[in-house]
Design an enzyme around this catalytic site. Structure first.
Site, PDB file in Angstrom:
ATOM      1  N   ASP A 197      -1.069 -10.683  -9.823  1.00  0.00           N
ATOM      2  CA  ASP A 197      -1.028 -11.368 -11.119  1.00  0.00           C
ATOM      3  C   ASP A 197       0.448 -11.661 -11.302  1.00  0.00           C
ATOM      4  O   ASP A 197       1.233 -10.748 -11.550  1.00  0.00           O
ATOM      5  CB  ASP A 197      -1.539 -10.439 -12.225  1.00  0.00           C
ATOM      6  CG  ASP A 197      -1.521 -11.126 -13.575  1.00  0.00           C
ATOM      7  OD1 ASP A 197      -0.532 -11.833 -13.853  1.00  0.00           O
ATOM      8  OD2 ASP A 197      -2.475 -10.961 -14.347  1.00  0.00           O
ATOM      9  N   HIS A 198       0.848 -12.918 -11.164  1.00  0.00           N
ATOM     10  CA  HIS A 198       2.289 -13.174 -11.089  1.00  0.00           C
ATOM     11  C   HIS A 198       3.024 -12.792 -12.376  1.00  0.00           C
ATOM     12  O   HIS A 198       4.224 -12.586 -12.372  1.00  0.00           O
ATOM     13  CB  HIS A 198       2.584 -14.622 -10.647  1.00  0.00           C
ATOM     14  CG  HIS A 198       2.460 -15.650 -11.731  1.00  0.00           C
ATOM     15  ND1 HIS A 198       1.268 -16.193 -12.099  1.00  0.00           N
ATOM     16  CD2 HIS A 198       3.380 -16.227 -12.529  1.00  0.00           C
ATOM     17  CE1 HIS A 198       1.462 -17.073 -13.066  1.00  0.00           C
ATOM     18  NE2 HIS A 198       2.735 -17.114 -13.353  1.00  0.00           N
ATOM     19  N   HIS A 260      -3.488 -12.599 -17.106  1.00  0.00           N
ATOM     20  CA  HIS A 260      -2.126 -12.456 -17.644  1.00  0.00           C
ATOM     21  C   HIS A 260      -2.128 -11.836 -19.044  1.00  0.00           C
ATOM     22  O   HIS A 260      -1.354 -10.942 -19.355  1.00  0.00           O
ATOM     23  CB  HIS A 260      -1.409 -13.808 -17.722  1.00  0.00           C
ATOM     24  CG  HIS A 260      -1.446 -14.599 -16.448  1.00  0.00           C
ATOM     25  ND1 HIS A 260      -1.433 -14.013 -15.204  1.00  0.00           N
ATOM     26  CD2 HIS A 260      -1.476 -15.937 -16.214  1.00  0.00           C
ATOM     27  CE1 HIS A 260      -1.459 -14.964 -14.274  1.00  0.00           C
ATOM     28  NE2 HIS A 260      -1.495 -16.130 -14.866  1.00  0.00           N
TER      29      HIS A 260
HETATM   30  C1  BG6 Z   1      -1.417 -19.569 -13.747  1.00  0.00           C
HETATM   31  C2  BG6 Z   1      -2.464 -20.446 -14.345  1.00  0.00           C
HETATM   32  O1  BG6 Z   1      -1.955 -18.320 -13.386  1.00  0.00           O
HETATM   33  O2  BG6 Z   1      -0.369 -19.370 -14.695  1.00  0.00           O
HETATM   34  C3  BG6 Z   1      -1.874 -21.776 -14.806  1.00  0.00           C
HETATM   35  O3  BG6 Z   1      -3.474 -20.682 -13.381  1.00  0.00           O
HETATM   36  C4  BG6 Z   1      -0.703 -21.526 -15.723  1.00  0.00           C
HETATM   37  O4  BG6 Z   1      -2.851 -22.569 -15.453  1.00  0.00           O
HETATM   38  C5  BG6 Z   1       0.277 -20.566 -15.099  1.00  0.00           C
HETATM   39  O5  BG6 Z   1      -0.083 -22.783 -15.972  1.00  0.00           O
HETATM   40  C6  BG6 Z   1       1.355 -20.181 -16.091  1.00  0.00           C
HETATM   41  O6  BG6 Z   1       2.328 -19.447 -15.426  1.00  0.00           O
HETATM   42  P1  BG6 Z   1       3.817 -19.430 -15.957  1.00  0.00           P
HETATM   43  O7  BG6 Z   1       4.505 -18.475 -15.049  1.00  0.00           O
HETATM   44  O8  BG6 Z   1       4.323 -20.838 -15.868  1.00  0.00           O
HETATM   45  O9  BG6 Z   1       3.746 -18.967 -17.373  1.00  0.00           O
END
Ligand code: BG6
Length: 510
Positions: A197-198, A260
């Site tokens: 989960d980044h 997230h």
């Molecule tokens: C991803 C989603 O996991 O996270 C995207 O699939 C979203 O839809 C993105 O835009 C948002 O990531 P960040 O790091 O730009 O907030």
């Protein structure tokens, strides 16, 4: 609002950063977008910072007919750095293997290629499989790796060295997540599995843990006795871009909320783990997620609402409605916004509302956690008209302006009773003055080091789906249009009434 800049003097920085040992990295889906946008640049970043042993290789795997040289060129072009020699030496370690994911021949060749590359790059068996492919291929690849004896699940000596990284989504509901977990568990041991989960790789998200558990002053007030409500916002100013095909089947609830959002909530609300060890942290997160009260989804007691953007203006430019985006069904009911009121049924949080929202094409990109404390129980300044003193608010700014701020009341210079809200701010960029490390670098390094702390365990994934399954079912059984909001909006009526019916207000998205 006045700003007070903190002075940080004599700050001791304690960093524990361990470089990864020799590793081979096999990327399935290597000709895809994620590989060039995140994985290769993330690995190069570690290489540049000497956080990766010089003994490594990257073996891209995919259906496209790509030679090693072509893959090396693509890898080099995906990196933005002035050190061209470094890019060159990095790219020289990239290789490619072409084949169909469901073809056993690919895995036979893969085994042989891994042996060769291990020798060539002096890697002694540490291996990562990175699945950067569409989710329906996860079970196929995992099973094939196992059948070809490449997962090392049964071999205690080798098992430690072979790891599997999987991108979200982990299923699209509880049943599919359970099925996926069960296929993976039959092929790899849970200790080998790294579900990314980044958000958990973001510095500011990790800072939630440090902030809460490396300081004593906040923990005593971190509960229902002092906190009035918590708001978590993940607002994006972009639309679905070229991912409409995936997004229209997914929607905000699956795309962001299930992972997230709930992960951030778990970090904010969980009990202190006994140590910063993977299973200690993941046990507490799972317990917290398990304590979230099931959502009321009947229309008359909505704890959750959904929205979809229509045409509007963002940064002076007119943007199309979601239904007019390429790849989106013209009558799509997919939500591009979701807001919910959650309660955590445990001793610490009983009856404290957690208002959470996420949406695309909103007024600004802004991810934050705002903790609003209770107002003072009695104002001694009533006679001067100060009977409704604002509450303290602690804001953890996750992105884009990473930092922390605390709002409190203070005397303004002037008349005897002149009170105003001050804002004590700390911005990462002011203090550390460096570009924030990419979330992917952190997570790739941890996976190479065998540290699962920032990765999702199977139970958290399933608990999150268990919470959302009734909502998904209700939306599927009653397919009504979401409420519409113009692109560029801060909020809209349905989202406002969700929070206002509980006597609170959303913070502005700016
Ligand atoms: C991803 C989603 O996991 O996270 C995207 O699939 C979203 O839809 C993105 O835009 C948002 O990531 P960040 O790091 O730009 O907030």
């Amino acid at each position: 609002m006045q700003k007070i800049k903190p002075t940080v003097s004599g700050m001791d920085i304690i960093c524990a950063e361990q470089p990864a040992g020799a590793t081979g990295i096999v990327i399935f889906g290597a000709s895809g977008d994620l590989t060039v946008r995140k994985i290769i640049p993330g690995l190069f970043d570690l290489y540049r910072r000497d956080l990766m042993s010089g003994n490594f290789y990257i073996l891209g795997c995919g259906r496209s007919q790509i030679t090693d040289e072509q893959f090396q060129k693509t890898a080099a072009e995906s990196i933005e750095d002035e050190d061209s020699d470094k890019i060159k030496s990095f790219a020289a370690k990239c290789h490619f293997l072409t084949g169909g994911y469901d073809d056993s021949a690919l895995y036979e060749q893969l085994g042989m290629r891994i042996d060769k590359l291990n020798k060539l790059h002096k890697v002694d068996g540490n291996l990562i499989y990175y699945l950067s492919v569409p989710p329906p291929l996860y079970p196929v690849i995992v099973q094939k790796l196992h059948d070809a004896d490449l997962s090392c699940r049964q071999d205690p000596q080798e098992k430690r060295k072979v790891r599997l990284i999987i991108e979200k989504p982990f299923g699209h509901d509880l049943d599919s997540a359970r099925q996926l977990n069960s296929v993976i568990a039959s092929c790899f041991d849970e200790s080998q599995i790294y579900r990314i989960d980044h958000y958990l790789g973001k510095e500011t998200v990790q800072n939630i843990l440090i902030f809460r558990f490396a300081n004593t002053i906040f923990e005593p007030v971190w509960n229902r006795n002092f906190i009035d409500n918590v708001q978590i916002t993940i607002a994006e100013s972009l639309g679905v871009g070229h991912r409409a095909d995936y997004y229209d089947k997914s929607g905000a609830l699956r795309d962001i909320f299930q992972n997230h959002m709930l992960q951030m909530l778990a970090l904010v609300a969980m009990e202190p783990p006994a140590s910063f060890e993977a299973n200690c942290v993941r046990d507490e997160k799972a317990k917290l997620l398990e304590s979230i009260r099931p959502l009321e989804i009947e229309p008359w007691s909505a704890d959750i609402i959904k929205g979809q953007y229509t045409t509007g203006i963002i940064e002076g430019k007119s943007v199309p409605a979601y239904r007019d985006e390429e790849g989106v069904a013209p009558d799509s009911k997919t939500e591009t916004f979701v807001a919910a009121r959650l309660y955590i049924d445990n001793w610490r949080w009983k009856n404290v509302p957690f208002f959470v929202r996420t949406g695309k094409q909103l007024a600004a990109k802004n991810t934050e956690i705002a903790i609003t404390f209770k107002q003072v129980p009695h104002s001694m300044f009533v006679e001067a008209g100060l009977d409704d003193l604002p509450a303290n608010v602690l804001i953890m700014q996750i992105q884009p302006a990473e930092g922390i701020s605390l709002q409190f009341q203070a005397k303004h210079p002037g008349s005897k009773l002149c009170v105003g809200t001050l804002d004590m701010n700390f911005h990462y960029s002011d203090i550390f003055g460096v570009k924030m490390p990419e979330a992917y670098s952190r997570l790739l390094l941890d996976a190479m080091l065998g540290d699962q702390t920032l990765f999702n365990r199977y139970d958290s994934v399933e608990i999150a789906w268990k919470l959302l399954d009734p909502v998904l079912k209700s939306w599927r059984d009653n397919p009504t249009d979401p409420d519409f909001y113009p692109a560029g909006a801060q909020s809209f009526a349905a989202a406002d009434s969700l929070i206002e019916s509980a006597g609170r207000k959303w913070r502005p998205i700016e």
